[in-house]
Design a protein around this motif. Sequence first.
Motif, PDB file in Angstrom:
ATOM      1  N   ARG A  68     -26.063 -17.818  31.001  1.00  0.00           N
ATOM      2  CA  ARG A  68     -27.000 -17.621  32.124  1.00  0.00           C
ATOM      3  C   ARG A  68     -26.865 -18.722  33.159  1.00  0.00           C
ATOM      4  NH1 ARG A  68     -31.028 -16.470  28.131  1.00  0.00           N
ATOM      5  NH2 ARG A  68     -31.891 -18.564  28.492  1.00  0.00           N
ATOM      6  N   SER A  69     -26.689 -19.945  32.706  1.00  0.00           N
ATOM      7  CA  SER A  69     -26.703 -21.096  33.609  1.00  0.00           C
ATOM      8  C   SER A  69     -25.347 -21.421  34.217  1.00  0.00           C
ATOM      9  CB  SER A  69     -27.218 -22.340  32.863  1.00  0.00           C
ATOM     10  OG  SER A  69     -28.510 -22.126  32.339  1.00  0.00           O
ATOM     11  N   PHE A  70     -24.277 -21.212  33.447  1.00  0.00           N
ATOM     12  CA  PHE A  70     -22.964 -21.676  33.883  1.00  0.00           C
ATOM     13  C   PHE A  70     -21.929 -20.559  34.017  1.00  0.00           C
ATOM     14  CE2 PHE A  70     -25.087 -25.048  31.489  1.00  0.00           C
ATOM     15  CZ  PHE A  70     -25.117 -26.061  32.433  1.00  0.00           C
ATOM     16  N   GLY A  71     -22.326 -19.336  33.709  1.00  0.00           N
ATOM     17  CA  GLY A  71     -21.401 -18.226  33.870  1.00  0.00           C
ATOM     18  C   GLY A  71     -20.436 -18.068  32.708  1.00  0.00           C
ATOM     19  N   HIS A  72     -19.405 -17.240  32.926  1.00  0.00           N
ATOM     20  CA  HIS A  72     -18.464 -16.898  31.866  1.00  0.00           C
ATOM     21  C   HIS A  72     -17.085 -17.514  32.088  1.00  0.00           C
ATOM     22  CE1 HIS A  72     -20.907 -13.792  29.739  1.00  0.00           C
ATOM     23  NE2 HIS A  72     -21.555 -13.817  30.890  1.00  0.00           N
ATOM     24  N   GLY A  73     -16.998 -18.494  32.960  1.00  0.00           N
ATOM     25  CA  GLY A  73     -15.690 -19.070  33.246  1.00  0.00           C
ATOM     26  C   GLY A  73     -15.171 -20.002  32.175  1.00  0.00           C
ATOM     27  N   VAL A  74     -16.062 -20.571  31.341  1.00  0.00           N
ATOM     28  CA  VAL A  74     -15.636 -21.520  30.315  1.00  0.00           C
ATOM     29  C   VAL A  74     -15.459 -20.790  28.983  1.00  0.00           C
ATOM     30  CG1 VAL A  74     -16.185 -23.659  29.106  1.00  0.00           C
ATOM     31  CG2 VAL A  74     -16.919 -23.350  31.467  1.00  0.00           C
ATOM     32  N   PRO A  75     -14.288 -20.832  28.370  1.00  0.00           N
ATOM     33  CA  PRO A  75     -14.097 -20.193  27.061  1.00  0.00           C
ATOM     34  C   PRO A  75     -15.036 -20.800  26.022  1.00  0.00           C
ATOM     35  CG  PRO A  75     -11.983 -20.775  28.041  1.00  0.00           C
ATOM     36  CD  PRO A  75     -13.035 -21.423  28.885  1.00  0.00           C
ATOM     37  N   LEU A  76     -15.610 -19.961  25.176  1.00  0.00           N
ATOM     38  CA  LEU A  76     -16.592 -20.417  24.193  1.00  0.00           C
ATOM     39  C   LEU A  76     -16.296 -19.770  22.848  1.00  0.00           C
ATOM     40  CD1 LEU A  76     -20.438 -20.641  24.802  1.00  0.00           C
ATOM     41  CD2 LEU A  76     -19.504 -19.842  22.635  1.00  0.00           C
ATOM     42  N   MET A  77     -16.125 -20.615  21.808  1.00  0.00           N
ATOM     43  CA  MET A  77     -15.852 -20.131  20.468  1.00  0.00           C
ATOM     44  C   MET A  77     -16.929 -20.635  19.516  1.00  0.00           C
ATOM     45  SD  MET A  77     -12.559 -20.807  17.960  1.00  0.00           S
ATOM     46  CE  MET A  77     -11.393 -20.381  19.250  1.00  0.00           C
ATOM     47  N   VAL A  78     -17.374 -19.759  18.619  1.00  0.00           N
ATOM     48  CA  VAL A  78     -18.380 -20.112  17.617  1.00  0.00           C
ATOM     49  C   VAL A  78     -17.710 -20.208  16.250  1.00  0.00           C
ATOM     50  CG1 VAL A  78     -20.466 -19.352  16.420  1.00  0.00           C
ATOM     51  CG2 VAL A  78     -20.278 -19.069  18.903  1.00  0.00           C
ATOM     52  N   LEU A  79     -17.999 -21.297  15.531  1.00  0.00           N
ATOM     53  CA  LEU A  79     -17.533 -21.469  14.159  1.00  0.00           C
ATOM     54  C   LEU A  79     -18.706 -21.191  13.233  1.00  0.00           C
ATOM     55  CD1 LEU A  79     -15.567 -24.830  14.522  1.00  0.00           C
ATOM     56  CD2 LEU A  79     -14.771 -22.518  14.963  1.00  0.00           C
ATOM     57  N   SER A  80     -18.463 -20.451  12.152  1.00  0.00           N
ATOM     58  CA  SER A  80     -19.583 -20.071  11.294  1.00  0.00           C
ATOM     59  C   SER A  80     -19.145 -19.862   9.856  1.00  0.00           C
ATOM     60  CB  SER A  80     -20.238 -18.788  11.824  1.00  0.00           C
ATOM     61  OG  SER A  80     -21.282 -18.361  10.977  1.00  0.00           O
ATOM     62  N   ASP A  81     -20.090 -20.144   8.932  1.00  0.00           N
ATOM     63  CA  ASP A  81     -19.875 -19.821   7.523  1.00  0.00           C
ATOM     64  C   ASP A  81     -20.063 -18.340   7.273  1.00  0.00           C
ATOM     65  OD1 ASP A  81     -19.291 -22.380   6.536  1.00  0.00           O
ATOM     66  OD2 ASP A  81     -21.409 -22.919   6.501  1.00  0.00           O
ATOM     67  N   ALA A  82     -20.857 -17.698   8.123  1.00  0.00           N
ATOM     68  CA  ALA A  82     -21.199 -16.290   7.915  1.00  0.00           C
ATOM     69  C   ALA A  82     -20.009 -15.390   8.229  1.00  0.00           C
ATOM     70  CB  ALA A  82     -22.382 -15.899   8.786  1.00  0.00           C
ATOM     71  N   CYS A  83     -19.912 -14.312   7.471  1.00  0.00           N
ATOM     72  CA  CYS A  83     -18.825 -13.361   7.713  1.00  0.00           C
ATOM     73  C   CYS A  83     -19.359 -11.951   7.926  1.00  0.00           C
ATOM     74  CB  CYS A  83     -17.830 -13.377   6.549  1.00  0.00           C
ATOM     75  SG  CYS A  83     -18.563 -12.963   4.955  1.00  0.00           S
ATOM     76  N   GLU A  84     -20.701 -11.794   7.927  1.00  0.00           N
ATOM     77  CA  GLU A  84     -21.269 -10.478   8.121  1.00  0.00           C
ATOM     78  C   GLU A  84     -20.938  -9.946   9.510  1.00  0.00           C
ATOM     79  OE1 GLU A  84     -22.864 -13.023   6.989  1.00  0.00           O
ATOM     80  OE2 GLU A  84     -23.485 -12.529   4.940  1.00  0.00           O
ATOM     81  N   GLU A  85     -20.636  -8.691   9.575  1.00  0.00           N
ATOM     82  CA  GLU A  85     -20.265  -8.075  10.843  1.00  0.00           C
ATOM     83  C   GLU A  85     -21.382  -8.215  11.877  1.00  0.00           C
ATOM     84  OE1 GLU A  85     -18.602  -3.787  12.538  1.00  0.00           O
ATOM     85  OE2 GLU A  85     -19.699  -3.874  10.646  1.00  0.00           O
ATOM     86  N   ALA A  86     -22.642  -8.029  11.451  1.00  0.00           N
ATOM     87  CA  ALA A  86     -23.761  -8.087  12.395  1.00  0.00           C
ATOM     88  C   ALA A  86     -23.856  -9.455  13.062  1.00  0.00           C
ATOM     89  CB  ALA A  86     -25.068  -7.755  11.681  1.00  0.00           C
ATOM     90  N   ASP A  87     -23.597 -10.519  12.302  1.00  0.00           N
ATOM     91  CA  ASP A  87     -23.682 -11.866  12.855  1.00  0.00           C
ATOM     92  C   ASP A  87     -22.580 -12.111  13.879  1.00  0.00           C
ATOM     93  OD1 ASP A  87     -25.133 -14.514  12.542  1.00  0.00           O
ATOM     94  OD2 ASP A  87     -23.052 -15.147  12.276  1.00  0.00           O
ATOM     95  N   VAL A  88     -21.373 -11.667  13.554  1.00  0.00           N
ATOM     96  CA  VAL A  88     -20.246 -11.839  14.474  1.00  0.00           C
ATOM     97  C   VAL A  88     -20.477 -11.032  15.746  1.00  0.00           C
ATOM     98  CG1 VAL A  88     -17.786 -11.421  14.822  1.00  0.00           C
ATOM     99  CG2 VAL A  88     -18.610 -12.324  12.636  1.00  0.00           C
ATOM    100  N   VAL A  89     -20.894  -9.779  15.588  1.00  0.00           N
ATOM    101  CA  VAL A  89     -21.147  -8.922  16.747  1.00  0.00           C
ATOM    102  C   VAL A  89     -22.250  -9.514  17.616  1.00  0.00           C
ATOM    103  CG1 VAL A  89     -22.018  -6.665  17.479  1.00  0.00           C
ATOM    104  CG2 VAL A  89     -20.330  -6.826  15.649  1.00  0.00           C
TER     105      VAL A  89
END
Length: 246
Positions: A68-89
């Motif tokens: 919302r504040s900075f737009g979509h120009g900066v690539p963003l990756m999330v690291l997570s222990d979770a593997c459930e499809e709902a969490d990733v989606v």
Amino acid sequence: MDIAVLDENPTRVLMLERALGRGAHRCTRFRHGTALIDAMRHRSFDALLLDRDNHGTDVRELVRIVRRSFGHGVPLMVLSDACEEADVVGCLRDGADACLRKPVRDRELVARVAALARRAAAPFRQAGKLEAESAGGTCRLPGDDLPPLIYGRYRFDIGERRAWVRDCCVTLTPKEFALALLLFRHLGALVTRRLMADQVWRGAVREDARTIDSHLSRVRGKLALWPHNGVALHRMRGLGWRLDPV
């Protein structure tokens, strides 16, 4: 690349720094989301790497705030222990570009960061060659090793410091040209007033100086930064400006 890493675990951060260092990337560590947002108001990062399991920070909400504040120009990756499809989606819908399950494999992390960087740069054709002329020869660019920056109807010849809109040459002052390049190189992302003051005026003006706004107004007018040309320039009050693709 200058990568912001959100992770409260110092051991994990050292592992990430070691892995990303092999890809010639630099890491800046943040323990809390508020510190990361504050830093982004004063400097730019080439990518964000957020640990989903950071205590005290709702990372999905943080992703939404960043977008919302900075737009979509900066690539963003999330690291997570979770593997459930709902969490990733859910993370992807919030605005993440990719999700990677922990424990992270070093070479895969470096490859994924490189892939995100390529995706972010895709709108800009770093054209090393022009189309062959009618005679069939290869045309060299002005400035030789400084290829033009091209996005949609816009073309910037960095070596000659000239700009074109719809194949019409536009006259820009040196500072106007530098501002335009800064905006297009951060397309879709917030460009803070401090970054403009530092990179265009080399710190010779304050970040709240009105000359920044007057120059941006002229850049908008001269380059016709309007939706009919595929872009729109938005002022983020108190923060800076953002050039969005339309």
